[in-house]
Design a protein around this motif. Structure first.
Motif, PDB file in Angstrom:
ATOM      1  N   THR A 127      22.018  52.163  86.632  1.00 47.95           N
ATOM      2  CA  THR A 127      22.843  52.868  87.607  1.00 47.95           C
ATOM      3  C   THR A 127      24.315  52.608  87.317  1.00 47.95           C
ATOM      4  N   GLU A 128      25.153  53.209  88.153  1.00 47.79           N
ATOM      5  CA  GLU A 128      26.592  53.008  88.007  1.00 47.79           C
ATOM      6  C   GLU A 128      27.013  51.582  88.353  1.00 47.79           C
ATOM      7  N   GLN A 129      26.126  50.829  88.993  1.00 43.54           N
ATOM      8  CA  GLN A 129      26.450  49.445  89.340  1.00 43.54           C
ATOM      9  C   GLN A 129      26.140  48.461  88.205  1.00 43.54           C
ATOM     10  N   ALA A 130      25.482  48.925  87.152  1.00 48.15           N
ATOM     11  CA  ALA A 130      25.179  48.040  86.027  1.00 48.15           C
ATOM     12  C   ALA A 130      26.483  47.564  85.381  1.00 48.15           C
ATOM     13  N   PRO A 131      26.564  46.298  85.001  1.00 47.11           N
ATOM     14  CA  PRO A 131      27.798  45.814  84.354  1.00 47.11           C
ATOM     15  C   PRO A 131      27.994  46.467  82.996  1.00 47.11           C
ATOM     16  N   ARG A 132      29.237  46.627  82.618  1.00 46.19           N
ATOM     17  CA  ARG A 132      29.537  47.147  81.284  1.00 46.19           C
ATOM     18  C   ARG A 132      29.061  46.145  80.243  1.00 46.19           C
ATOM     19  N   HIS A 133      28.321  46.639  79.278  1.00 47.74           N
ATOM     20  CA  HIS A 133      27.644  45.742  78.328  1.00 47.74           C
ATOM     21  C   HIS A 133      27.512  46.493  77.012  1.00 47.74           C
ATOM     22  N   ALA A 134      28.637  46.707  76.346  1.00 49.48           N
ATOM     23  CA  ALA A 134      28.665  47.580  75.171  1.00 49.48           C
ATOM     24  C   ALA A 134      28.021  46.917  73.958  1.00 49.48           C
ATOM     25  N   THR A 162      37.995  60.314  88.298  1.00 52.66           N
ATOM     26  CA  THR A 162      36.548  60.505  88.220  1.00 52.66           C
ATOM     27  C   THR A 162      36.123  60.219  86.782  1.00 52.66           C
ATOM     28  N   THR A 163      35.038  59.462  86.634  1.00 55.25           N
ATOM     29  CA  THR A 163      34.476  59.219  85.310  1.00 55.25           C
ATOM     30  C   THR A 163      33.053  59.747  85.261  1.00 55.25           C
ATOM     31  N   LEU A 164      32.767  60.551  84.266  1.00 53.01           N
ATOM     32  CA  LEU A 164      31.412  61.026  84.003  1.00 53.01           C
ATOM     33  C   LEU A 164      30.913  60.299  82.755  1.00 53.01           C
ATOM     34  N   ARG A 165      29.836  59.557  82.920  1.00 50.14           N
ATOM     35  CA  ARG A 165      29.285  58.755  81.825  1.00 50.14           C
ATOM     36  C   ARG A 165      28.052  59.470  81.276  1.00 50.14           C
ATOM     37  N   ALA A 166      28.190  60.023  80.071  1.00 50.53           N
ATOM     38  CA  ALA A 166      27.133  60.844  79.475  1.00 50.53           C
ATOM     39  C   ALA A 166      26.478  60.127  78.302  1.00 50.53           C
ATOM     40  N   PRO A 167      25.202  60.398  78.041  1.00 46.88           N
ATOM     41  CA  PRO A 167      24.536  59.896  76.843  1.00 46.88           C
ATOM     42  C   PRO A 167      24.804  60.825  75.663  1.00 46.88           C
ATOM     43  N   TRP A 168      23.913  60.831  74.682  1.00 47.37           N
ATOM     44  CA  TRP A 168      24.089  61.639  73.479  1.00 47.37           C
ATOM     45  C   TRP A 168      24.086  63.119  73.849  1.00 47.37           C
ATOM     46  N   ILE A 169      25.141  63.830  73.467  1.00 43.61           N
ATOM     47  CA  ILE A 169      25.337  65.227  73.865  1.00 43.61           C
ATOM     48  C   ILE A 169      24.804  66.152  72.782  1.00 43.61           C
ATOM     49  N   MET A 170      23.920  67.058  73.195  1.00 39.93           N
ATOM     50  CA  MET A 170      23.296  68.001  72.263  1.00 39.93           C
ATOM     51  C   MET A 170      23.811  69.422  72.498  1.00 39.93           C
ATOM     52  N   GLU A 171      23.957  70.169  71.413  1.00 40.30           N
ATOM     53  CA  GLU A 171      24.235  71.607  71.487  1.00 40.30           C
ATOM     54  C   GLU A 171      23.496  72.298  70.351  1.00 40.30           C
ATOM     55  N   LYS A 172      23.309  73.587  70.477  1.00 39.36           N
ATOM     56  CA  LYS A 172      22.764  74.419  69.401  1.00 39.36           C
ATOM     57  C   LYS A 172      21.537  73.748  68.774  1.00 39.36           C
ATOM     58  N   ASP A 173      21.589  73.438  67.458  1.00 34.15           N
ATOM     59  CA  ASP A 173      20.443  72.831  66.770  1.00 34.15           C
ATOM     60  C   ASP A 173      20.624  71.335  66.530  1.00 34.15           C
ATOM     61  N   ASP A 174      21.509  70.698  67.304  1.00 37.50           N
ATOM     62  CA  ASP A 174      21.765  69.262  67.115  1.00 37.50           C
ATOM     63  C   ASP A 174      20.490  68.429  67.155  1.00 37.50           C
ATOM     64  N   PHE A 175      19.649  68.699  68.151  1.00 37.76           N
ATOM     65  CA  PHE A 175      18.469  67.847  68.337  1.00 37.76           C
ATOM     66  C   PHE A 175      17.532  67.946  67.138  1.00 37.76           C
ATOM     67  N   GLN A 246      35.259  57.783  91.717  1.00 38.18           N
ATOM     68  CA  GLN A 246      33.815  57.595  91.551  1.00 38.18           C
ATOM     69  C   GLN A 246      33.414  57.708  90.082  1.00 38.18           C
ATOM     70  N   LEU A 247      32.412  56.905  89.724  1.00 37.66           N
ATOM     71  CA  LEU A 247      31.770  56.945  88.413  1.00 37.66           C
ATOM     72  C   LEU A 247      30.386  57.548  88.566  1.00 37.66           C
ATOM     73  N   PHE A 248      30.033  58.477  87.678  1.00 36.18           N
ATOM     74  CA  PHE A 248      28.730  59.131  87.748  1.00 36.18           C
ATOM     75  C   PHE A 248      28.034  59.081  86.389  1.00 36.18           C
ATOM     76  N   ASN A 249      26.765  58.698  86.384  1.00 34.32           N
ATOM     77  CA  ASN A 249      25.908  58.916  85.223  1.00 34.32           C
ATOM     78  C   ASN A 249      25.472  60.370  85.225  1.00 34.32           C
ATOM     79  N   VAL A 250      25.639  61.062  84.112  1.00 30.05           N
ATOM     80  CA  VAL A 250      25.171  62.447  83.998  1.00 30.05           C
ATOM     81  C   VAL A 250      24.279  62.536  82.763  1.00 30.05           C
ATOM     82  N   ALA A 251      22.995  62.727  82.992  1.00 31.93           N
ATOM     83  CA  ALA A 251      22.006  62.738  81.914  1.00 31.93           C
ATOM     84  C   ALA A 251      20.840  63.611  82.331  1.00 31.93           C
ATOM     85  N   MET A 252      19.925  63.887  81.398  1.00 29.42           N
ATOM     86  CA  MET A 252      18.680  64.563  81.749  1.00 29.42           C
ATOM     87  C   MET A 252      17.948  63.743  82.806  1.00 29.42           C
ATOM     88  N   ASP A 253      17.116  64.405  83.608  1.00 28.83           N
ATOM     89  CA  ASP A 253      16.403  63.702  84.680  1.00 28.83           C
ATOM     90  C   ASP A 253      15.513  62.593  84.142  1.00 28.83           C
TER      91      ASP A 253
END
Length: 326
Positions: A127-134, A162-175, A246-253
């Motif tokens: 969640t957004e409460q997880a500590p930063r741990h790069a 506002t911060t949107l925290r996204a994982p690996w971003i796919m477009e077109k034939d990336d995947f 606010q910080l938001f995780n934005v990812a697939m469900d």
């Protein structure tokens, strides 16, 4: 209203700009695109400022009359640019923007590298409460520092951010190319780092699907998001008071399960799976906060991600572009 976009010519920026310009909510807004190496074709309501985000004079010109900033510009594993673009550039933007009477919101795109994605294990959803741990590397470090800097400007200057925290971003034939076994592979991990040369040669000949397993032996689960869903999240957060500070995780469900991917592709009759053990961790980036607070919902699930990537046909004027190494 006047929106400044950095990174407007990148993967996310190129998808965001037409969606923004066609959205009735923003019909009277103007856009300033801060461009350095690439530029945009002329279009209504969009002006371009050329130069580096690390140049104070360029930043002053770009922020003239700006009410909102969308900061998409980023560098990956390029240490010689990391300080200038990721840190000095962001500081200059924030410092100048906070002194502007017109300021309303600063929106940053961050990444799940901040919490280590597959390199660190979690016993519960992230969640957004997880500590930063790069994990180790310049990109993850700069994203941690960017998020922290933005929050501190909110505290010290009263900036609505506002911060949107996204994982690996796919477009077109990336995947599709994320699973490619040759030199055209997009992103990581590189198969050469996980397989002996003879085994890699064999699965290339078999046109196999690399089905990664995590450190426990289960199929690896990694978080992704399609660029269209990310753009929708940005639009939902932009000029939205519920998103301020606010910080938001934005990812697939649900994270992508590499075993499920192999099953999808095996069902076509054109592929077989090849299990690959890894030391990585399966994780789940929890998007509940974004769904509740922003009213945002990702539309593209695993089936949609696979279908889009394998059905995408490139036109002659649509060369494959690797925006960053991945």
């Amino acid at each position: 209203m006047r929106l400044l976009i950095t990174g407007a010519t990148g993967k996310v920026g190129q998808a965001f700009l037409p969606a923004f310009l066609s959205d009735p909510r923003f019909a009277v807004w103007e856009v300033v695109a801060l461009c350095n190496n690439r530029s945009l074709a002329p279009q209504p309501r969009v002006s371009v400022v050329k130069g580096s985000v690390a140049d104070p004079e360029v930043v002053v010109r770009a922020l003239d009359g700006v009410t909102h900033v969308l900061h998409l510009a980023a560098v990956k594993e390029t240490p010689d640019q990391a300080i200038d673009v990721a840190l000095k550039g962001l500081y200059l933007l924030l410092d100048r923007f906070c002194r502007a009477a017109s300021r309303r919101q600063f929106l940053l795109l961050s990444g799940d590298c901040v919490v280590g994605h597959i390199f660190h294990g979690y016993r519960e959803p992230i969640t957004e409460q997880a500590p930063r741990h790069a994990y180790r590397g310049v990109y993850a470090l700069t994203k941690v520092l960017e998020e922290t800097m933005l929050e501190q400007f909110g505290i010290q200057e009263g900036l609505d951010w506002t911060t949107l925290r996204a994982p690996w971003i796919m477009e077109k034939d990336d995947f599709r190319y994320a699973l490619a076994l040759g030199e055209d592979q997009f992103g990581g991990p590189s198969w050469e780092s996980l397989l002996e040369e003879d085994e890699l040669t064999k699965i290339k000949q078999e046109h196999a699907v690399p089905a990664l397993r995590d450190g426990t032996g289960a199929y690896l689960k990694r978080n992704f998001i399609h660029v269209d869903d990310l753009v929708a999240a940005v639009l939902a957060a932009l000029d939205n008071p519920a998103a301020f500070k606010q910080l938001f995780n934005v990812a697939m469900d649900r994270p992508v399960d590499y075993g499920d991917v192999a099953s999808f592709l095996e069902a076509t009759g054109e592929h077989i799976r090849h299990d690959i053990p890894t030391p990585f961790h399966s994780n789940w980036l929890d998007n509940s906060k974004a769904r509740m607070v922003l009213g945002w919902q990702p539309e593209i699930d695993l089936g949609g991600l696979v279908e889009r990537a394998w059905k995408y046909a490139r036109a002659p004027d649509d060369p494959r572009v690797i925006w960053y190494p991945g």
